[in-house]
Design a protein around this motif. Structure first.
Motif, PDB file in Angstrom:
ATOM      1  N   PRO A  85       0.752  -1.243  -0.157  1.00 10.14           N
ATOM      2  CA  PRO A  85       0.154   0.053   0.032  1.00 10.14           C
ATOM      3  C   PRO A  85       0.850   1.300   0.053  1.00 10.14           C
ATOM      4  CG  PRO A  85      -0.064  -1.155   2.242  1.00 10.14           C
ATOM      5  CD  PRO A  85       0.783  -1.870   1.221  1.00 10.14           C
ATOM      6  N   ASP A 107      -2.659   4.495  -2.910  1.00  8.08           N
ATOM      7  CA  ASP A 107      -3.973   3.858  -2.244  1.00  8.08           C
ATOM      8  C   ASP A 107      -4.783   4.998  -1.327  1.00  8.08           C
ATOM      9  OD1 ASP A 107      -3.862   0.713  -2.748  1.00  8.08           O
ATOM     10  OD2 ASP A 107      -1.859   1.358  -2.119  1.00  8.08           O
ATOM     11  N   GLN A 122      -4.796   6.376   8.814  1.00 12.91           N
ATOM     12  CA  GLN A 122      -4.697   5.885   7.357  1.00 12.91           C
ATOM     13  C   GLN A 122      -3.829   4.805   7.211  1.00 12.91           C
ATOM     14  OE1 GLN A 122      -6.707   6.651   5.080  1.00 12.91           O
ATOM     15  NE2 GLN A 122      -7.532   8.961   4.954  1.00 12.91           N
ATOM     16  N   SER A 126      -4.808   1.069   6.040  1.00 13.24           N
ATOM     17  CA  SER A 126      -4.298   0.428   4.852  1.00 13.24           C
ATOM     18  C   SER A 126      -3.649  -0.916   5.189  1.00 13.24           C
ATOM     19  CB  SER A 126      -3.206   1.274   4.196  1.00 13.24           C
ATOM     20  OG  SER A 126      -3.774   2.622   3.913  1.00 13.24           O
ATOM     21  N   GLN A 129      -6.259  -3.336   5.745  1.00 13.33           N
ATOM     22  CA  GLN A 129      -6.906  -3.973   4.420  1.00 13.33           C
ATOM     23  C   GLN A 129      -6.252  -4.857   3.698  1.00 13.33           C
ATOM     24  OE1 GLN A 129      -8.002  -0.852   1.818  1.00 13.33           O
ATOM     25  NE2 GLN A 129      -8.438  -1.759   0.080  1.00 13.33           N
TER      26      GLN A 129
END
Length: 215
Positions: A85, A107, A122, A126, A129
């Protein structure tokens, strides 16, 4: 303890030509439990990536020698790094700048100045994910019959690169464009790999690459 589980042993590559920002962000992320390695521009970052694969890249957009756009293109074209990412940090906050950054392959796009807490949020989002995506191969193995491939199968370096692209879902035409060869050449490589492995189609070939951790 639960709060820091995502951060345990996670290595972040931070790239920016502003030493003050590097120091500030590095200190903040390390304080929150991450390991941070740094580079001053895209060219230096590529040298780092030759030796070390981080869990995430945080990158400025406008830098000397190689900007963030060029770096992300390199990252996305390399099968070793295309899954990482990428979070862009940029002083350019116009809508078209965000769109360009995301279309290039980032991303997340954050505008400077930013709140450190938002950056951490953030980063954690990420990384979570990626963890969810990494669970898919084991679940995917339940959706089809077990693949039986001879253990002594050996792929050439070119075949390995092709099968990594297949596992990413690229069509033969797209793989040919990436590797700068003809589509017929890619079709020949895929056919050879199906013959070597005894698999029946590209879907099984992609599953085998993922389950064998080649992708």
């Amino acid at each position: 303890m639960k709060e820091t589980s995502v951060r345990d042993h996670k290595r972040l590559l931070l790239i920016d030509d502003d030493p003050n920002l590097i120091l500030l962000v590095k200190d903040y992320l390390e304080f929150r439990g991450y390991e941070v390695i740094t580079a001053e521009n895209g060219r230096e970052a590529l040298e780092v990536l030759e030796l070390d694969i981080p869990d995430m890249i945080i990158c400025d957009v406008m830098m000397p020698e190689m900007d963030g756009y060029a770096l992300v293109q390199h990252v996305r074209e390399d099968a070793r790094t295309n899954w990482i990412p990428v979070l862009f940090l940029s002083a350019k906050g116009q809508s078209q700048d965000r769109v360009k950054g995301l279309n290039t392959g980032a991303d997340v796009y954050m505008v400077k100045p930013f709140e450190p807490e938002e950056l951490v949020a953030q980063v954690e989002s990420s990384l979570k994910q990626v963890s969810r995506i990494n669970l898919r191969p084991s679940k995917g193995s339940e959706t089809g019959p077990k693949l039986h491939v001879p253990p002594e199968v050996e792929l050439t370096p070119t075949e390995l690169k092709v099968v990594q692209y297949v596992a990413r879902g690229l069509a033969n035409r797209e793989i040919a464009e990436q590797m700068k060869v003809s589509q017929r050449t890619i079709e020949s490589h895929v056919s050879n790999m199906l013959g070597k492995t005894g698999l029946h189609n590209r879907t099984e070939l992609a599953r085998w690459a993922i389950e064998s951790e080649m992708a």
